[in-house]
Design a protein around this motif. Structure first.
Motif, mmCIF file in Angstrom:
data_model
loop_
_atom_site.group_PDB
_atom_site.id
_atom_site.type_symbol
_atom_site.label_atom_id
_atom_site.label_comp_id
_atom_site.label_asym_id
_atom_site.label_seq_id
_atom_site.Cartn_x
_atom_site.Cartn_y
_atom_site.Cartn_z
ATOM 1 N N LEU A 93 0.845 -1.182 0.000
ATOM 2 C CA LEU A 93 0.000 0.000 0.000
ATOM 3 C C LEU A 93 0.888 1.242 0.000
ATOM 4 O O LEU A 93 1.792 1.364 0.830
ATOM 5 N N GLY A 100 -5.614 5.356 3.270
ATOM 6 C CA GLY A 100 -4.740 4.200 3.396
ATOM 7 C C GLY A 100 -4.940 3.495 4.726
ATOM 8 O O GLY A 100 -5.042 2.270 4.793
ATOM 9 N N LEU A 103 -8.138 1.518 4.848
ATOM 10 C CA LEU A 103 -8.044 0.237 4.150
ATOM 11 C C LEU A 103 -7.286 -0.781 4.993
ATOM 12 O O LEU A 103 -7.632 -1.959 5.027
ATOM 13 N N LEU A 104 -6.252 -0.323 5.676
ATOM 14 C CA LEU A 104 -5.465 -1.235 6.504
ATOM 15 C C LEU A 104 -6.307 -1.814 7.628
ATOM 16 O O LEU A 104 -6.162 -2.972 7.997
ATOM 17 N N ILE A 116 -1.635 -7.442 3.100
ATOM 18 C CA ILE A 116 -0.799 -6.264 2.889
ATOM 19 C C ILE A 116 0.559 -6.600 3.469
ATOM 20 O O ILE A 116 0.655 -6.980 4.636
ATOM 21 N N LEU A 119 4.212 -1.061 3.521
ATOM 22 C CA LEU A 119 3.615 0.275 3.517
ATOM 23 C C LEU A 119 4.652 1.299 3.078
ATOM 24 O O LEU A 119 5.791 1.277 3.545
ATOM 25 N N GLY A 154 -0.633 -3.631 -6.002
ATOM 26 C CA GLY A 154 -0.350 -2.375 -5.332
ATOM 27 C C GLY A 154 -1.629 -1.603 -5.098
ATOM 28 O O GLY A 154 -2.493 -1.568 -5.971
ATOM 29 N N VAL A 155 -1.757 -1.030 -3.915
ATOM 30 C CA VAL A 155 -2.917 -0.201 -3.617
ATOM 31 C C VAL A 155 -2.430 1.234 -3.507
ATOM 32 O O VAL A 155 -1.514 1.523 -2.735
ATOM 33 N N THR A 157 -3.049 4.977 -2.612
ATOM 34 C CA THR A 157 -3.866 5.979 -1.912
ATOM 35 C C THR A 157 -3.032 7.232 -1.715
ATOM 36 O O THR A 157 -2.900 7.733 -0.603
ATOM 37 N N LEU B 203 -10.938 -4.956 -4.805
ATOM 38 C CA LEU B 203 -9.681 -5.717 -4.776
ATOM 39 C C LEU B 203 -9.877 -7.087 -5.405
ATOM 40 O O LEU B 203 -9.021 -7.590 -6.124
#
Lengths: 221, 221
Positions: A93, A100, A103-104, A116, A119, A154-155, A157, B203
């Motif tokens: 992420l 972010g 989402l975590l 995940i 970071l 990959g995320v 944000t 996702l």
DNA sequence: CGTTGTGAACTCATTCACAGCT
DNA sequence: AGCTGTGAATGAGTTCACAACG
């Protein structure tokens, strides 16, 4: 080593895949009371027609029993397989802002097989801090760290103005798919899959629907 | 003749409306260099075909000039009108967690004509605190406060298990549309418009696309 | 020229309706 | 009886290709 178990008869459309996610969510969440689930019950739960449910599920192979229904156990496994979430996906992420962090904290990800594993953030004051059990690394470390972490997804944000550059770094590091929350249209190699969620656009869609009493829409991304 | 300003010839599909949001974003963001915009340039920017752009824009009325293109000024106004964001929309946000705060900070909302006019949360430790200039009010106050605030839309960033109850309170208070981020299928009166954004499903969609090199997809919700 | 607007063809998706199994 | 799977019908959405126009 993808083995071979589940053959797909026909390709699933993007829309069908979204509905499968919905079916999965409700069937998996139901008490395993009787074991048998009908297309009608799923249809009512997610707000589509029963014919639609049958058509979607038939695409996964013959897993229903006429006169009886679907075995919820088998159904969950089949949908997971079809969606490709019958294994773990490793994701990093980038952008440890409020979104972010939201989402975590959203443990629904891990429950569905997404882990995940790293970071990153460009803000020096965030680098080195601990967030949800991970140490934030500098965005400059993406090239080397992402491959070391064996992340496939990959995320994103991060703010709109850095999204393109960061996404390119992710791609260079070997990421095969990006979930983008920045309100921009990313230009990436065709081979890299991209799903963009633009929150402002969703609000605009809502306003549009309220204004014109247009469609009924129950959901979708 | 057609006499009046903007009458819609045909109904916009939901998908078309989403694309319009995309067109709007890029045209509005472009420097007003020459004034003329072509369907091709928009198409390239958002990743659709030029024919698609023309078809979408033609539905808004005759605002292109053959051989020349579209006037970017007019275009922006026309799209805004078609999407119903040519006026201000008042919205309340329920659930001041990370996601809620992320949305509050996202100034793209205000820029597009959306004004958050109230904040609610069920957590007593959050009630009364200041967030982004607003005082958080208890969720129990929704019924009376929402109508007093003249809010038409509600943004739901609460946990899944309270989403249904809170949405019903919002509806009872007169909200006409809800943007829901909880991973549940809300059951609401037909007249209330609903857009659900399920982050986990996005996702899953990404994993699906990476697994099967399936569609190319540039975005959507 | 270049670019829009649009009938017509075409592809994709959904619903209907019922045969076929339990 | 109940419920699935699916051909056929219908509908929605997209692309083609070109006439119309500045």
């Amino acid at each position: 080593m993808d083995g071979q178990p589940i053959e797909r008869g026909q390709r699933l459309s993007r829309a069908a895949a979204q509905r499968l996610s919905l079916y999965l969510r409700c069937v998996a969440g139901w008490p395993t009371d009787g074991e048998k689930v009908s297309s009608r019950s799923i249809a009512d739960a997610v707000g589509v027609s029963d014919a639609q449910v049958r058509r979607d599920l038939a695409a996964l192979g013959h897993l229903g029993q006429r006169g009886v229904g679907y075995d919820s156990q088998d159904l969950v496994a089949a949908i997971r397989g079809a969606l490709g979430i019958d294994r773990e996906w490793r994701a990093v992420l980038v952008g440890v802002g409020n979104l972010g962090r939201a989402l975590l904290k959203y443990h629904g990800f891990r429950a569905q097989g997404f882990a995940i594993v790293g970071l990153f953030d460009s803000d020096p004051s965030k680098v080195g801090t601990e967030v949800e059990g991970f140490t934030v690394e500098p965005v400059a470390a993406v090239p080397e760290r992402v491959s070391a972490l064996r992340a496939e997804l990959g995320v994103l944000t991060v703010p709109a103005d850095t999204a393109q550059a960061v996404s390119e770094a992710l791609v260079a590091a070997g990421v095969r798919g990006i979930l983008n929350f920045a309100p921009v249209v990313l230009k990436l190699p065709r081979a890299v899959r991209l799903v963009t969620v633009d929150l402002a656009i969703q609000l605009e869609q809502l306003a549009f629907q309220v204004r014109h009493g247009d469609a009924r829409t129950a959901d979708d991304d």
